[in-house]
Design a protein around this motif. Structure first.
Motif, PDB file in Angstrom:
ATOM      1  N   GLU A  44       0.833  -1.202   0.000  1.00  0.00           N
ATOM      2  CA  GLU A  44       0.000   0.000   0.000  1.00  0.00           C
ATOM      3  C   GLU A  44       0.869   1.254   0.000  1.00  0.00           C
ATOM      4  O   GLU A  44       0.622   2.203  -0.765  1.00  0.00           O
ATOM      5  CB  GLU A  44      -0.901  -0.010   1.233  1.00  0.00           C
ATOM      6  CG  GLU A  44      -1.836   1.176   1.333  1.00  0.00           C
ATOM      7  CD  GLU A  44      -2.719   1.071   2.559  1.00  0.00           C
ATOM      8  OE1 GLU A  44      -3.913   0.764   2.395  1.00  0.00           O
ATOM      9  OE2 GLU A  44      -2.220   1.302   3.687  1.00  0.00           O
ATOM     10  N   GLY A  82       2.534   1.683  -3.362  1.00  0.00           N
ATOM     11  CA  GLY A  82       1.580   2.170  -4.337  1.00  0.00           C
ATOM     12  C   GLY A  82       1.355   3.667  -4.223  1.00  0.00           C
ATOM     13  O   GLY A  82       1.275   4.380  -5.231  1.00  0.00           O
ATOM     14  N   LEU A 134      -6.314   3.798  -3.406  1.00  0.00           N
ATOM     15  CA  LEU A 134      -5.159   3.004  -3.001  1.00  0.00           C
ATOM     16  C   LEU A 134      -5.220   2.545  -1.549  1.00  0.00           C
ATOM     17  O   LEU A 134      -4.437   1.687  -1.136  1.00  0.00           O
ATOM     18  CB  LEU A 134      -3.872   3.816  -3.221  1.00  0.00           C
ATOM     19  CG  LEU A 134      -3.453   4.017  -4.681  1.00  0.00           C
ATOM     20  CD1 LEU A 134      -2.275   4.974  -4.758  1.00  0.00           C
ATOM     21  CD2 LEU A 134      -3.100   2.683  -5.333  1.00  0.00           C
ATOM     22  N   THR A 135      -6.085   3.145  -0.759  1.00  0.00           N
ATOM     23  CA  THR A 135      -6.150   2.805   0.659  1.00  0.00           C
ATOM     24  C   THR A 135      -7.550   3.069   1.195  1.00  0.00           C
ATOM     25  O   THR A 135      -8.293   3.908   0.667  1.00  0.00           O
ATOM     26  CB  THR A 135      -5.124   3.638   1.471  1.00  0.00           C
ATOM     27  OG1 THR A 135      -5.228   3.311   2.856  1.00  0.00           O
ATOM     28  CG2 THR A 135      -5.356   5.133   1.288  1.00  0.00           C
ATOM     29  N   TYR A 139     -11.016   4.334 -10.207  1.00  0.00           N
ATOM     30  CA  TYR A 139     -11.015   3.440  -9.064  1.00  0.00           C
ATOM     31  C   TYR A 139     -12.437   3.141  -8.607  1.00  0.00           C
ATOM     32  O   TYR A 139     -13.195   4.050  -8.315  1.00  0.00           O
ATOM     33  CB  TYR A 139     -10.253   4.055  -7.884  1.00  0.00           C
ATOM     34  CG  TYR A 139      -8.778   3.995  -8.061  1.00  0.00           C
ATOM     35  CD1 TYR A 139      -8.059   2.864  -7.677  1.00  0.00           C
ATOM     36  CD2 TYR A 139      -8.095   5.052  -8.635  1.00  0.00           C
ATOM     37  CE1 TYR A 139      -6.694   2.808  -7.851  1.00  0.00           C
ATOM     38  CE2 TYR A 139      -6.721   5.000  -8.810  1.00  0.00           C
ATOM     39  CZ  TYR A 139      -6.029   3.875  -8.411  1.00  0.00           C
ATOM     40  OH  TYR A 139      -4.680   3.815  -8.591  1.00  0.00           O
ATOM     41  N   GLU A 156      -4.852  -2.416  -7.912  1.00  0.00           N
ATOM     42  CA  GLU A 156      -5.414  -2.316  -6.566  1.00  0.00           C
ATOM     43  C   GLU A 156      -6.645  -3.205  -6.424  1.00  0.00           C
ATOM     44  O   GLU A 156      -6.854  -3.840  -5.380  1.00  0.00           O
ATOM     45  CB  GLU A 156      -5.770  -0.863  -6.270  1.00  0.00           C
ATOM     46  CG  GLU A 156      -6.460  -0.644  -4.933  1.00  0.00           C
ATOM     47  CD  GLU A 156      -5.584  -0.949  -3.728  1.00  0.00           C
ATOM     48  OE1 GLU A 156      -6.131  -1.076  -2.621  1.00  0.00           O
ATOM     49  OE2 GLU A 156      -4.358  -1.082  -3.908  1.00  0.00           O
TER      50      GLU A 156
END
Length: 359
Positions: A171, A174, A212-213, A254, A330
């Motif tokens: 993570e 990334g 990403l998180t 995303y 991801e």
């Protein structure tokens, strides 16, 4: 604190602690061929000392630890991004300072690959290098080419334990990669304390990094570190809201939610993750199981080896055309994490995989 200034001293002390020291000449270059060999016999060690005992020295990356991690150096070559990289990595115990930038001592999962990160326009040398499984870093108290000695910031490495150092997770890798390759991040960095950063931050948060998180508060704090010391604007206070809005709207390609990836008949099917921190995927076309690292799954070349670009474009379109490799990677990693630990069968052929649950 022991001062170590020659390779002969480093070979004795660091080798005894389980590290792999190497002699260095002409600033930052290894003194001989074969320097990537981590383990030496007693005779090989004595031979190196006899030839290069008074030389500077460095350490090889990748020294294994008992917990399955390895020694990793994060070499930051650009002074302006040091606060951002440190915010992403988290509190560190040991770092090295030369003439500029900073080198952080961290750990990373065994099997992780070294990475070079260039700024958004890919100009010049990398701004950050992650030495995970290859490469070396010159360490204190070796002499720097500009005339000063490299020095430790924090606790010298020999006075620490492996568990003292932060772990560089997929993570975090990334986030480092996505932000430092983004031109809008560099608009903020290059603008200094007087930058009008609202529009650049809005575009940065809308680029897909919100996916990403799940910890947007942490990510917002990291992005706030892009602003120079002395910045007095209010954009920092707006970052979390920007990220939440971007994630809710799935900006940048995303989906940001587990379960929205669909392999169909031709796409790779996530199976889980291994204890070596690889992600397992079922390739229905080649009829094999493949294991990829986080860095590989974030690369477009790797993804197109798993499925055609049109497959990825349909699910993870990019605002600039093509597809978002960060979004696709991801999503695959998220599905693998959701499915849990994967124990590879004796054969990687699909027909040998009795009992694998359908997607």
């Amino acid at each position: 604190m022991i001062e170590i200034i020659t390779y002969a001293e480093a070979e004795r002390l660091y080798r005894a602690a389980g590290f792999a020291p190497i002699p260095v000449r002409n600033g930052k270059k290894p003194a001989m061929d074969g320097w990537t060999k981590p383990n030496l016999t007693e005779d090989e060690s004595k031979d190196r000392v006899s030839k290069y005992g008074d030389a500077n020295f460095g350490l090889l990356a990748g020294t294994p630890y008992a917990d399955g991690t390895v020694l990793c150096f994060i070499d930051i070559d650009c002074e302006e991004i040091v606060p951002f990289v440190c915010a992403v990595v988290g509190p560190y115990v040991t770092a090295k300072k030369g003439a500029k930038g900073l080198t952080l001592v961290t750990r990373v999962a065994k099997g992780s690959k070294s990475v070079k990160i260039h700024r958004g326009d890919k100009s010049g040398k990398p701004v950050v290098e992650l030495f995970c499984n290859s490469g070396m870093v010159v360490i204190p108290d070796s002499m720097h080419p500009e005339g000063m000695r490299n020095r430790w910031i924090g606790t010298p490495l020999l006075d620490t334990r492996p568990e003292d150092h932060p772990v560089l997770t997929p993570e975090k890798i990334g986030v480092l990669t996505a932000v430092l390759k983004n031109e809008h991040a560099w608009q903020i960095l290059d603008g200094g304390a007087e930058v009008h950063g609202h529009d650049a931050m809005l575009k940065l948060t809308a680029s897909g990094i919100a996916g990403l998180t799940d910890d947007l508060e942490w990510l917002g704090g990291c992005l706030g570190a892009l602003f120079a010391e002395g910045y007095e604007g209010n954009t920092r206070d707006e970052i979390l809201g920007m990220l939440e809005s971007a994630k809710n709207k799935s900006l940048g390609g995303y989906a940001g939610r587990t379960g929205e990836y669909s392999p169909g008949d031709t796409g790779p099917r996530p199976l889980g993750y291994t204890r070596d921190n690889f992600y397992a995927l079922l390739d229905p076309v080649r009829q094999i199981i493949v294991l990829h690292s986080a860095n590989q799954l974030l690369a477009p070349q790797c993804l197109m080896g798993l499925a055609p670009s049109e497959f990825w474009k349909a699910q993870f379109p990019s605002a600039k055309g093509g597809f978002s490799s960060l979004a696709a990677g991801e999503a695959l990693m998220g599905e693998c994490r959701r499915r849990g630990a994967f124990i590879p069968p004796y054969s990687s052929r699909v027909e040998e995989m009795a009992g694998v649950a359908p997607f």
